[in-house]
Scaffold this active site. Structure first.
Site, PDB file in Angstrom:
ATOM      1  N   ARG A 104       0.837  -1.185   0.000  1.00  0.00           N
ATOM      2  CA  ARG A 104       0.000   0.000   0.000  1.00  0.00           C
ATOM      3  C   ARG A 104       0.882   1.249   0.000  1.00  0.00           C
ATOM      4  NH1 ARG A 104      -5.213   1.397   3.572  1.00  0.00           N
ATOM      5  NH2 ARG A 104      -5.470  -0.828   3.546  1.00  0.00           N
ATOM      6  N   THR A 108      -0.733   7.630  -1.162  1.00  0.00           N
ATOM      7  CA  THR A 108      -2.049   7.533  -1.840  1.00  0.00           C
ATOM      8  C   THR A 108      -2.949   6.482  -1.181  1.00  0.00           C
ATOM      9  OG1 THR A 108      -1.311   5.803  -3.346  1.00  0.00           O
ATOM     10  CG2 THR A 108      -0.921   8.083  -4.050  1.00  0.00           C
ATOM     11  N   ASP A 200      -4.083 -10.467  12.491  1.00  0.00           N
ATOM     12  CA  ASP A 200      -3.306 -10.369  11.250  1.00  0.00           C
ATOM     13  C   ASP A 200      -2.986 -11.777  10.742  1.00  0.00           C
ATOM     14  OD1 ASP A 200      -0.951 -10.266   9.468  1.00  0.00           O
ATOM     15  OD2 ASP A 200      -1.036  -8.129   9.897  1.00  0.00           O
ATOM     16  N   ASP A 203       0.801 -12.528   9.894  1.00  0.00           N
ATOM     17  CA  ASP A 203       1.633 -12.692  11.092  1.00  0.00           C
ATOM     18  C   ASP A 203       1.333 -14.013  11.794  1.00  0.00           C
ATOM     19  OD1 ASP A 203       3.087 -10.401  10.831  1.00  0.00           O
ATOM     20  OD2 ASP A 203       1.837  -9.203  12.180  1.00  0.00           O
TER      21      ASP A 203
END
Ligand code: URA
Length: 209
Positions: A104, A108, A200, A203
């Protein structure tokens, strides 16, 4: 509009509960991701076309069915998607595996491709894009867009846990792509985690923090 299918088989729900539990360690979590991937693919491929061929059993000649039609490719979105690949390959060992990596952009907030390696015969294959979590839907939509730009014509999205926000985003961007989930959770929280979710996924699969 595409369909959203929640494959809530009792075995899947049981394994998902183990995954959701914060006390489940990486080894068991990984096993559950693999096994749920396997069980989901069993359902997702329910309508694969068959043709009849003639064979000879040790007893007699007979007609029996084999798979026909397009070949499959599994596309894990890096990195958490990798956890689902082995289970899917157990069910479809002949499938090719491509990889899509996205990060990401901090400014933006848009997903940016950093890796893309696909099988050669993109137009001939049915694609299963896999990622355990369908959260904002940004990565999934970007991966699907990338596949379409490379010529893919038939794509399904397979995630373990989704939320309404992610489902809507992908459906708006790609109304031709069916979405398969093991569970549709309540919502996305302010930190981008699915609630109740399982934390997550990357993870927990890889034992990182
Ligand atoms: N990605 C994850 O791994 N978990 C979430 O809850 C959302 C995105």
């Amino acid at each position: 509009m595409s369909k959203v299918v929640v494959i809530n088989h009792p075995l899947i729900q049981h394994k998902l509960t183990i995954m959701r539990d914060k006390n489940t360690g990486s080894r068991e979590f990984r096993e559950m991701v693999k096994e749920i991937g396997m069980l989901m693919v069993y359902e997702i491929t329910r309508d694969l076309p068959l043709k009849e061929i003639e064979i000879e059993t040790p007893v007699t000649k007979t007609k029996s069915k084999v798979l026909v039609g397009k070949k499959l490719a599994v596309i894990p979105i890096l990195r958490a998607g990798l956890g689902m690949v082995d289970g899917i390959l157990e069910m479809i060992p002949a499938a090719k595996v491509g990889h899509v990596g996205l990060y990401r952009d901090p400014e933006t907030l848009q997903p940016v491709e950093y890796f893309c390696k696909l099988p050669q015969d993109v137009e001939e294959r049915d694609f299963l894009v896999v990622d355990p979590m369908l959260a904002t839907g940004g990565s999934a939509a970007a991966a699907i867009k990338l596949l379409k730009e490379k010529g893919a014509k038939s794509i399904k999205l397979v995630c373990l846990v989704g939320c309404p926000e992610g489902v809507k985003f992908v459906q708006d961007e790609h109304p031709d792509v069916d979405i398969f989930l093991a569970a549709l959770d309540e919502k996305l929280n302010d930190h981008g985690y699915i609630v109740p979710g399982l934390g997550d996924a990357g993870d927990r699969i890889f034992g990182t923090k």
